[in-house]
Design an enzyme around this catalytic site. Structure first.
Site, PDB file in Angstrom:
ATOM      1  N   HIS A 166      -2.314   2.929   1.337  1.00 45.51           N
ATOM      2  CA  HIS A 166      -2.718   3.244  -0.036  1.00 45.51           C
ATOM      3  C   HIS A 166      -4.217   3.052  -0.239  1.00 45.51           C
ATOM      4  CE1 HIS A 166       1.538   3.340  -1.449  1.00 45.51           C
ATOM      5  NE2 HIS A 166       1.692   2.540  -0.412  1.00 45.51           N
ATOM      6  N   ASP A 192       1.105   9.054  -2.747  1.00 44.59           N
ATOM      7  CA  ASP A 192       2.372   8.317  -2.730  1.00 44.59           C
ATOM      8  C   ASP A 192       3.490   9.334  -2.588  1.00 44.59           C
ATOM      9  OD1 ASP A 192       1.014   5.977  -3.224  1.00 44.59           O
ATOM     10  OD2 ASP A 192       1.685   5.769  -5.299  1.00 44.59           O
ATOM     11  N   GLU A 232      -3.585   9.284  -5.968  1.00 37.62           N
ATOM     12  CA  GLU A 232      -4.317   8.209  -6.633  1.00 37.62           C
ATOM     13  C   GLU A 232      -5.712   8.066  -6.035  1.00 37.62           C
ATOM     14  OE1 GLU A 232      -0.529   5.429  -7.930  1.00 37.62           O
ATOM     15  OE2 GLU A 232      -1.293   5.225  -5.882  1.00 37.62           O
ATOM     16  N   HIS A 240       6.057   5.352 -11.781  1.00 38.25           N
ATOM     17  CA  HIS A 240       6.324   5.653 -10.371  1.00 38.25           C
ATOM     18  C   HIS A 240       7.803   5.963 -10.146  1.00 38.25           C
ATOM     19  CE1 HIS A 240       2.307   4.044  -9.414  1.00 38.25           C
ATOM     20  NE2 HIS A 240       2.457   4.577  -8.213  1.00 38.25           N
ATOM     21  N   HIS A 267       8.156   6.028  -1.697  1.00 39.20           N
ATOM     22  CA  HIS A 267       7.449   4.812  -2.097  1.00 39.20           C
ATOM     23  C   HIS A 267       8.316   3.950  -3.022  1.00 39.20           C
ATOM     24  CE1 HIS A 267       4.314   2.070  -2.996  1.00 39.20           C
ATOM     25  NE2 HIS A 267       3.768   2.700  -4.032  1.00 39.20           N
ATOM     26  N   HIS A 293      -5.409   8.773  -1.885  1.00 40.58           N
ATOM     27  CA  HIS A 293      -4.173   8.787  -1.096  1.00 40.58           C
ATOM     28  C   HIS A 293      -3.011   9.357  -1.890  1.00 40.58           C
ATOM     29  CE1 HIS A 293      -3.738   5.060  -3.437  1.00 40.58           C
ATOM     30  NE2 HIS A 293      -2.443   5.260  -3.318  1.00 40.58           N
TER      31      HIS A 293
END
Length: 211
Positions: free
Chosen positions: A46, A52, A174, A162, A56, A50
């Site tokens: 992370h 996710d 992110e 999330h 995750h 990056h």
């Protein structure tokens, strides 16, 4: 001459980070008589700009190497959310013109504030649960923001944003630097490093203006 806009943040030892700071060592150096410089980095999945993957937060969901190209490459809308204080809501997304977009990036005050610091900020702008559910309900497959988490500060115990996005298979980007990006529509090329079976990976990303 290219109009491509690089929205990646550099990886360095004193950068904004989760957990341990990135470190590197020189395995071989020209200065020591080797024919080339060779370095080895120790970074988290992370780190920096990056992605996710759904896995995750959802066991058994797609890992970063299983993300479809259609999710990370294609027309993308950069939304102007610089007036939001902390949590992006469904109403904020509608007002910013998110309707009809499959991929969205949130340009907030983070790009010129929280993202520029080497330590975690006390506050930042993130996507709230109502905003996350709005994206899912409107068929958005990719959402990104300009801080090291898309989650709003008040929600980093249960991580509802999330959970909502990952459960629906929405890919999250992110740490995107959007300070120099004007709101509007772009062609995005985002290529996560295909760490087999893993939940996240660095993801070099560029935007190309749509003409």
């Amino acid at each position: 001459m290219t109009d491509a806009i690089d929205i990646n943040i550099p990886i360095r030892g004193d950068m904004l980070h989760w957990g341990r700071r990135p470190t590197y060592e020189m395995v071989e150096q020209i200065a020591d008589g080797y024919p080339s410089d060779v370095s080895r980095w120790l970074i988290g999945a992370h780190t920096g700009t990056h992605v996710d993957a759904p896995s995750h937060f959802v066991p058994g969901a797609a890992s970063v190497d299983q993300i479809s190209l259609e999710s990370v490459v294609g027309p993308t809308r950069v939304l102007d959310l610089r007036d939001v204080v902390e949590e992006i809501t469904a109403e904020d997304l509608e007002a910013a013109g998110a309707a009809g977009a499959e991929r969205v990036l949130f340009r907030t005050r983070n790009s010129t504030d929280a993202l520029t610091r080497s330590e975690k900020s006390e506050t930042w702008v993130g996507l709230g649960p109502t905003g996350a559910q709005w994206l899912v309900d409107h068929g958005v497959r990719f959402a990104g923001n300009d801080y090291m988490t898309i989650e709003a500060p008040a929600n980093t115990e249960e991580w509802p944003t999330h959970v909502i996005l990952c459960t629906a298979g929405v890919v999250i980007l992110e740490n995107a630097d959007l300070a120099a990006v004007e709101p509007g529509d772009y062609l995005m090329v985002c290529q996560p490093v295909p760490f087999e079976g893993r939940e996240a990976a660095p993801a070099p990303t560029v935007l190309l203006p749509l003409r």
